[in-house]
Design a protein around this motif. Sequence first.
Motif, PDB file in Angstrom:
ATOM      1  N   TRP A  60      -5.240   9.471  -0.623  1.00  0.00           N
ATOM      2  CA  TRP A  60      -5.744   8.096  -0.680  1.00  0.00           C
ATOM      3  C   TRP A  60      -4.650   7.130  -0.246  1.00  0.00           C
ATOM      4  O   TRP A  60      -3.466   7.443  -0.370  1.00  0.00           O
ATOM      5  N   SER A 115      -8.284   2.202  -4.262  1.00  0.00           N
ATOM      6  CA  SER A 115      -8.022   2.752  -2.943  1.00  0.00           C
ATOM      7  C   SER A 115      -8.724   1.914  -1.886  1.00  0.00           C
ATOM      8  O   SER A 115      -9.878   1.503  -2.059  1.00  0.00           O
ATOM      9  N   VAL A 116      -8.000   1.658  -0.786  1.00  0.00           N
ATOM     10  CA  VAL A 116      -8.608   0.959   0.351  1.00  0.00           C
ATOM     11  C   VAL A 116      -8.617   1.843   1.593  1.00  0.00           C
ATOM     12  O   VAL A 116      -9.043   1.413   2.664  1.00  0.00           O
ATOM     13  N   ILE A 134     -13.243  -1.070  -0.884  1.00  0.00           N
ATOM     14  CA  ILE A 134     -12.300  -0.823  -1.991  1.00  0.00           C
ATOM     15  C   ILE A 134     -13.004  -0.067  -3.113  1.00  0.00           C
ATOM     16  O   ILE A 134     -14.150  -0.369  -3.455  1.00  0.00           O
ATOM     17  N   GLY A 146      -3.651   3.145  -1.305  1.00  0.00           N
ATOM     18  CA  GLY A 146      -4.079   2.068  -2.189  1.00  0.00           C
ATOM     19  C   GLY A 146      -2.933   1.539  -3.010  1.00  0.00           C
ATOM     20  O   GLY A 146      -1.764   1.658  -2.616  1.00  0.00           O
ATOM     21  N   LEU A 157       0.837  -1.201   0.000  1.00  0.00           N
ATOM     22  CA  LEU A 157       0.000   0.000   0.000  1.00  0.00           C
ATOM     23  C   LEU A 157       0.869   1.247   0.000  1.00  0.00           C
ATOM     24  O   LEU A 157       1.904   1.308   0.662  1.00  0.00           O
ATOM     25  N   THR A 190      -8.521   2.881   6.971  1.00  0.00           N
ATOM     26  CA  THR A 190      -9.391   2.233   5.992  1.00  0.00           C
ATOM     27  C   THR A 190     -10.502   3.197   5.589  1.00  0.00           C
ATOM     28  O   THR A 190     -10.836   4.118   6.323  1.00  0.00           O
TER      29      THR A 190
END
Lengths: 208, 272
Positions: B95, B160-161, B176, B97, B76, B167
């Motif tokens: 972001w 993106s997570v 996600i 991700g 990430l 989160t």
Amino acid sequence: MRFSHWQIVLLKGLIHLLCLGWATLVYWRAASDQLGGDPVEAVLHFTGISAFNLLLLSLTMSPLAKMFKQGQFIRFRRLLGLYAFFYAFLHLASFILFELQLEWRMLLAEIIERPYITVGMAAWLILLALTLTSTQAAQRKMVRRWQSLHNWIYPAAALVALHYIWSVKSDIVQPLIYIAMLAILLGFRKDKLLRPVKRRYRALTSSD
Amino acid sequence: QTRSLEYQAANQTEQVLTPETKVISHNNFYEFGTDKTDPRDNAQDFQVQPWKLRIDGLVEQPINLDYDDLFKAAPLEERIYRLRCVEAWSMVIPWVGFELATLLKKAKPLSSARYVAFETLYDPKQMPGQNNPFMGGGIDYPYVEGLRLDEAMHPLTILSVGLYGKTLPPQNGAPIRLVVPWKYGFKSIKSIVRIRLTDKQPPTTWNQLAANEYGFYANVNPNVDHPRWSQARERRITKGGLFADNRIDTQLFNGYDEVAPLYSGMDLKRHY
């Protein structure tokens, strides 16, 4: 049922308090960044929908008066109409000041090029004319022309409804509810609204 | 509901970030209602575990990811991107991700694959706007989006997570979502359950709803107005209230000039 003098004063006071107080609260919260992610969008929606609410409310007074055979309802009509314009004024002022941030060339282009803004602007100008001629002095001076001018409230309301439904991206349910409410209020006046149409129709058929 | 993530932080940026409170309270996610604050208000019970994301279609190696896999699919990293909404406001969002290309390469696209189709979860019990026309804005659900394969493989395109080091909150598309920073925000589909490679241009939700207003490409472009408003300028949402002086010029491809070669020879007024 009959309102006493004091009840009318009290009710009018309440209208002033609600209309002014609510606007003050919302603008104060917007100015101090306590109105969500985009305070500009928030005040535009708030002032727009409030203007429409007050316009519909002002159009409710004469049907109420007829329904309850109580002419006193008419005494609130002008106040509600004036506050409808007050919020419409805030709506346009906020658009110019906070959305366009005084880019006048952009304002002109938007009014000319964007149909929903053209329509909103037309409604705004009608409401302005009605506001400026809302005094009793103007009413006396204009005599019969006053009533014909103030009948423009009906096209103005229709333009406001069009402006609203045209401005949304896809969520037309709420605008449709407003259009239904307006249709009911105009329905109470169908004889009056259809009179010019009928007159023309009669003129056409009798000249044959 | 969110938890912190481990990731490689982005370099310092001169751009003023949109405050986290605004990023997570001003969302278009009609599955939870059409007002900007509805998603925050209505999505807090949204269950992201268990989650299934499937990558299939024209690939050699279909992939199934469970919730935990989403955070292990690739290392990430933080990406600070401008997000330009088609409604002419914008944000700057950090972001967390990974590049979509990393995942797609693992699935080994077939040479016949030309496009990538994305699909949001369909679960009206959890997303009440999906079967309630009063809430969902008249959209046919599930929400679908699509990219050309070369757009999807571009290093700027990420899944993106997380955001702001944690989160994703449900209103931002947990667990996600896609982020394509040179396109209008509606392309960056949220809460994805399926990624399918195809040989035909896939349908996309807003294009189906109003094709004259929303094209397949939806590249940020100040020279092509939305039929009902100008796209020449935008309001950048940072801190500050009503009097924040935040109106700026919109840039072609939202300022991400490196994607221009993807569209060389294309008439961007026609392919809007």
